[in-house]
Scaffold this active site. Structure first.
Site, mmCIF file in Angstrom:
data_model
loop_
_atom_site.group_PDB
_atom_site.id
_atom_site.type_symbol
_atom_site.label_atom_id
_atom_site.label_comp_id
_atom_site.label_asym_id
_atom_site.label_seq_id
_atom_site.Cartn_x
_atom_site.Cartn_y
_atom_site.Cartn_z
ATOM 1 N N HIS A 33 0.839 -1.310 0.011
ATOM 2 C CA HIS A 33 -0.078 -0.023 -0.039
ATOM 3 C C HIS A 33 0.811 1.265 -0.032
ATOM 4 O O HIS A 33 2.203 1.127 0.283
ATOM 5 C CB HIS A 33 -0.930 -0.033 1.255
ATOM 6 C CG HIS A 33 -2.133 -0.828 0.982
ATOM 7 N ND1 HIS A 33 -2.166 -2.249 1.437
ATOM 8 C CD2 HIS A 33 -3.360 -0.768 0.672
ATOM 9 C CE1 HIS A 33 -3.214 -2.836 1.247
ATOM 10 N NE2 HIS A 33 -4.065 -1.742 0.735
ATOM 11 N N LYS A 35 -0.630 4.686 4.642
ATOM 12 C CA LYS A 35 -1.459 3.701 5.600
ATOM 13 C C LYS A 35 -0.800 3.379 6.726
ATOM 14 O O LYS A 35 0.323 3.366 6.954
ATOM 15 C CB LYS A 35 -1.542 2.388 4.611
ATOM 16 C CG LYS A 35 -2.580 1.394 5.144
ATOM 17 C CD LYS A 35 -2.769 0.464 4.372
ATOM 18 C CE LYS A 35 -3.771 -0.660 4.750
ATOM 19 N NZ LYS A 35 -5.051 -0.063 5.205
#
Length: 273
Positions: free
Chosen positions: A159, A163
């Site tokens: 990600h 995040k």
């Protein structure tokens, strides 16, 4: 819900996901944006939600208090953080408003609070609202039943740099789908990010590896590896709109459910396959 047009509220309206949710709502028939909320003190409070999301003027001012706009929506979509989501959950429960929850990173107490609230309101709670990811979860259940007992199972996820939780909720959902198919508890068989002298791989475990870099929207791979071959099931998201559209689809689906705890597989009828 009795209204033919479903009114949706978005919390975290000024964030990346919030703006995409507003866009998805304005592009979907049968729903309207009823309210948009940001945290108290945000410079975005008072701005027009449509202009904020780049969809044009909607004449809906961003509020700083969900409890003040409960008359303006039927379903709340929440992709914020666990502590905020639980506050919003209490408000929705008190006012009998349905919720679509895409927030990840809850502890057991948070999950229990969501489950308890679902006795009174309808909730779709999912780690990932992408149609593709939820199809992958179903595929993993099938693959695990055939190959899970004799292969080494690893889950790799990547990600963007912003995040804040790891492994991702989707990676954990993949692990749970596999573990449940094998009659195991993920808590007992998960191995997170190996380091140092680990020794040989223990049979029956499910490994997790995490990447955080750049602007990666979301990539997940589950690997079933044996000697001589391996099967990899991968999903790659290239736009947050896939999550936003799935969340709006869930809000529409919830209009027929006064209470209960559901996930995206219920929305897509995947549990019937």
């Amino acid at each position: 819900m009795t209204n033919s047009t479903i009114r949706i509220a978005v919390v975290g309206a000024g964030g990346r996901m919030g703006r995409q949710l507003i866009q998805a709502i304005t592009q979907t028939k049968g729903v309207v944006l009823g309210a948009a909320v940001e945290r108290a003190g945000s410079t975005l409070v008072g701005s027009d939600a449509g202009e904020l999301a780049g969809t044009g003027l909607l004449n809906i001012a961003v509020s700083d208090d969900l409890s003040k706009v409960t008359d303006h929506f039927d379903v709340l979509i929440d992709f914020t953080r666990p502590e905020g989501t639980l506050e919003h959950l209490a408000i929705c429960r008190a006012h009998h408003k349905a919720m679509v929850i895409g927030t990840t990173g809850f502890d057991d107490a948070g999950k229990a609070a969501i489950s308890a609230a679902s006795a009174e309101i309808g909730i779709v709670f999912a780690a990932n609202f992408s149609v593709g990811v939820n199809v992958v979860l179903k595929l993993l259940e099938k693959a695990a039943k055939v190959m899970g007992d004799y292969t080494d199972i690893e889950i790799i996820e990547a990600h963007h740099r912003y995040k804040v939780d790891a492994p991702s909720g989707t990676a954990l959902a993949m692990g749970e789908a596999i573990a449940e198919s094998l009659g195991r508890s993920l808590k007992d068989c998960a191995v997170y990010t190996r380091e140092g002298h680990t020794g040989e791989r223990k049979p029956g475990t499910i490994g997790f590896a995490t990447v955080r870099a750049g602007d990666i929207v979301g990539e997940h791979t589950a690997m079933f590896a044996d000697i001589g071959e391996r099967v990899e099931i991968t999903h790659k998201a290239t736009s947050r709109m896939t999550f936003a559209n799935g969340a709006v689809k869930s809000a529409i689906w919830l209009s027929n459910h006064d209470n209960g705890l559901f996930d995206m597989r219920d929305v897509l009828s995947l549990n019937e396959l």
